[in-house]
Design a protein around this motif. Structure first.
Motif, PDB file in Angstrom:
ATOM      1  N   ALA A  27      48.736  -5.418  46.293  1.00  0.00           N
ATOM      2  CA  ALA A  27      47.435  -5.179  46.931  1.00  0.00           C
ATOM      3  C   ALA A  27      47.538  -4.164  48.055  1.00  0.00           C
ATOM      4  O   ALA A  27      46.712  -3.245  48.161  1.00  0.00           O
ATOM      5  N   GLN A  31      45.794  -0.375  47.762  1.00  0.00           N
ATOM      6  CA  GLN A  31      44.471  -0.516  48.349  1.00  0.00           C
ATOM      7  C   GLN A  31      43.642   0.770  48.303  1.00  0.00           C
ATOM      8  O   GLN A  31      42.429   0.714  48.056  1.00  0.00           O
ATOM      9  N   ASP A  34      41.626   0.876  45.171  1.00  0.00           N
ATOM     10  CA  ASP A  34      40.550  -0.098  45.169  1.00  0.00           C
ATOM     11  C   ASP A  34      39.392   0.363  46.042  1.00  0.00           C
ATOM     12  O   ASP A  34      38.218   0.194  45.696  1.00  0.00           O
ATOM     13  N   TRP A  66      43.119   2.572  54.027  1.00  0.00           N
ATOM     14  CA  TRP A  66      43.515   1.169  53.847  1.00  0.00           C
ATOM     15  C   TRP A  66      42.477   0.200  54.414  1.00  0.00           C
ATOM     16  O   TRP A  66      42.777  -0.937  54.669  1.00  0.00           O
ATOM     17  N   ALA A  69      42.225  -3.660  53.542  1.00  0.00           N
ATOM     18  CA  ALA A  69      43.547  -4.081  53.056  1.00  0.00           C
ATOM     19  C   ALA A  69      43.812  -5.557  53.358  1.00  0.00           C
ATOM     20  O   ALA A  69      44.445  -6.247  52.547  1.00  0.00           O
ATOM     21  N   SER A  72      41.848  -7.730  50.976  1.00  0.00           N
ATOM     22  CA  SER A  72      42.406  -7.463  49.653  1.00  0.00           C
ATOM     23  C   SER A  72      43.753  -8.160  49.480  1.00  0.00           C
ATOM     24  O   SER A  72      44.028  -8.770  48.434  1.00  0.00           O
ATOM     25  N   LYS A 148      35.644  -8.759  50.636  1.00  0.00           N
ATOM     26  CA  LYS A 148      36.476  -7.577  50.424  1.00  0.00           C
ATOM     27  C   LYS A 148      35.646  -6.401  49.932  1.00  0.00           C
ATOM     28  O   LYS A 148      35.746  -5.277  50.455  1.00  0.00           O
ATOM     29  N   GLU A 152      34.773  -2.874  52.010  1.00  0.00           N
ATOM     30  CA  GLU A 152      35.191  -1.562  51.537  1.00  0.00           C
ATOM     31  C   GLU A 152      34.017  -0.596  51.408  1.00  0.00           C
ATOM     32  O   GLU A 152      34.178   0.617  51.487  1.00  0.00           O
TER      33      GLU A 152
END
Length: 329
Positions: A27, A31, A34, A66, A69, A72, A148, A152
């Motif tokens: 993860a 990151q 993602d 990140w 993060a 995540s 999460k 983001e």
């Protein structure tokens, strides 16, 4: 507590810790993939180049890459821990109940048999075990998943995980923490089931190519596969399985992201999918595909390779300890 119960508890604890460690590593390392996927999927007007431009415009590049993060790592770490522990329990049970399976499919698989020390099951058993384990883990970790994704996204300006949780609870109630669970399950259950199926089949075929054994050794016992070979086989199998399954399940991921970011607008999975296709075209269902394929293929390969190697080494240690105990007895 009997020695057998203590051993079973010790092994379950080890599978949990191994899954946690492998999930956190994958993860944190991946990151940025993602983050970019979420930014691309959050709106039909966002492209990869615009998402990268937004991040590059941030005052500090690394923190921007990140962002998210921590949730995540928590979600993937504990999700992997729960997933691998429950998957191992399901597969061990299925191996014991399956008639006509070989000794390697028993409760204590032989760590020398291939690149893996995990139970060997039928294709159907692998498919079902992966789907059930992922659905269970996904439900437990769903609140962290919602936080999460929103953390983001640029649609929210959360400054901490606690503030994100308070905002969701105040505006949407407990139900808000499970936004998109239907789409997530439809994405993750088939993904996980197919992943275990493809992963095991790939390992089986690659093992036969990398470490062929003579007919004489097959009739007695198989040879120990070297750790570099085993890790290479597991990582390559993880890449192949992750990439293929990501392509199949990406439409559910695209709808899931919209549901979690804008639940009031997209309401539910069916309505959300219809709205997405009507307003942005069917191509929107594959937004972020390349990023997701890269991220999922690498993260799955990393997580499974680290997990399998830890389990392989532990199984060897457990077998040696049991052998010493039998000799003393």
């Amino acid at each position: 507590m009997s020695d057998g119960s203590k051993t079973a508890l010790s092994k379950s604890t080890f599978h949990f810790v191994a899954g946690l460690g492998s999930g956190v590593v994958s993860a944190v390392l991946l990151q940025p993939f993602d983050l970019l996927k979420t930014r691309v999927q959050q709106s039909g007007t966002n492209s990869l180049s615009s998402a990268i431009a937004d991040i590059r415009a941030a005052p500090r590049l690394l923190p921007a890459l990140w962002r998210g993060a921590v949730p995540s790592a928590l979600r993937t770490g504990f999700g992997s821990a729960i997933y691998f522990t429950s998957l191992n329990a399901i597969r061990q049970t299925a191996a014991r109940l399956s008639p006509g399976r070989s000794a390697t499919a028993g409760a204590t698989p032989n760590p020398q048999s291939s690149s893996s020390s995990l139970p060997k099951l039928s294709n159907t058993s692998n498919l079902v075990a992966g789907a059930v384990a992922r659905s269970f883990a996904g439900f437990i970790l769903m609140p962290l998943t919602v936080i999460k994704v929103r953390y983001e996204s640029t649609l929210y300006s959360y400054t901490s995980l606690a503030s994100a949780g308070r905002d969701i609870l105040a505006k949407e109630g407990v139900r808000g923490f499970f936004s998109g669970y239907g789409a997530t399950t439809l994405r993750d259950a088939p993904y996980a089931g197919l992943y275990v199926l493809f992963y095991e089949q790939s390992k089986k075929r690659l093992s036969a190519l990398v470490a062929p054994v003579s007919s004489a050794s097959q009739s007695s016992q198989t040879t120990m596969m070297a750790t570099p070979h085993a890790a290479t086989i597991n990582f390559t199998s993880g890449i192949l399985a992750g990439g293929l399954c990501s392509a199949v399940s990406n439409p559910f991921d695209a709808v899931k992201t919209r549901l979690q970011l804008q639940p009031a607008r997209y309401r539910n999975m069916v309505f959300g999918a219809a709205t997405l296709v009507r307003e942005e075209g069917i191509r929107a269902l594959w937004d972020g595909l390349a990023l997701r394929m890269a991220r999922k293929a690498l993260s799955s390969a990393l997580a499974w390779t680290v997990y399998e190697e830890l389990v392989r080494r532990a199984e060897v240690g457990w077998e040696r300890s049991r052998g010493r105990g039998e000799m003393r007895g």
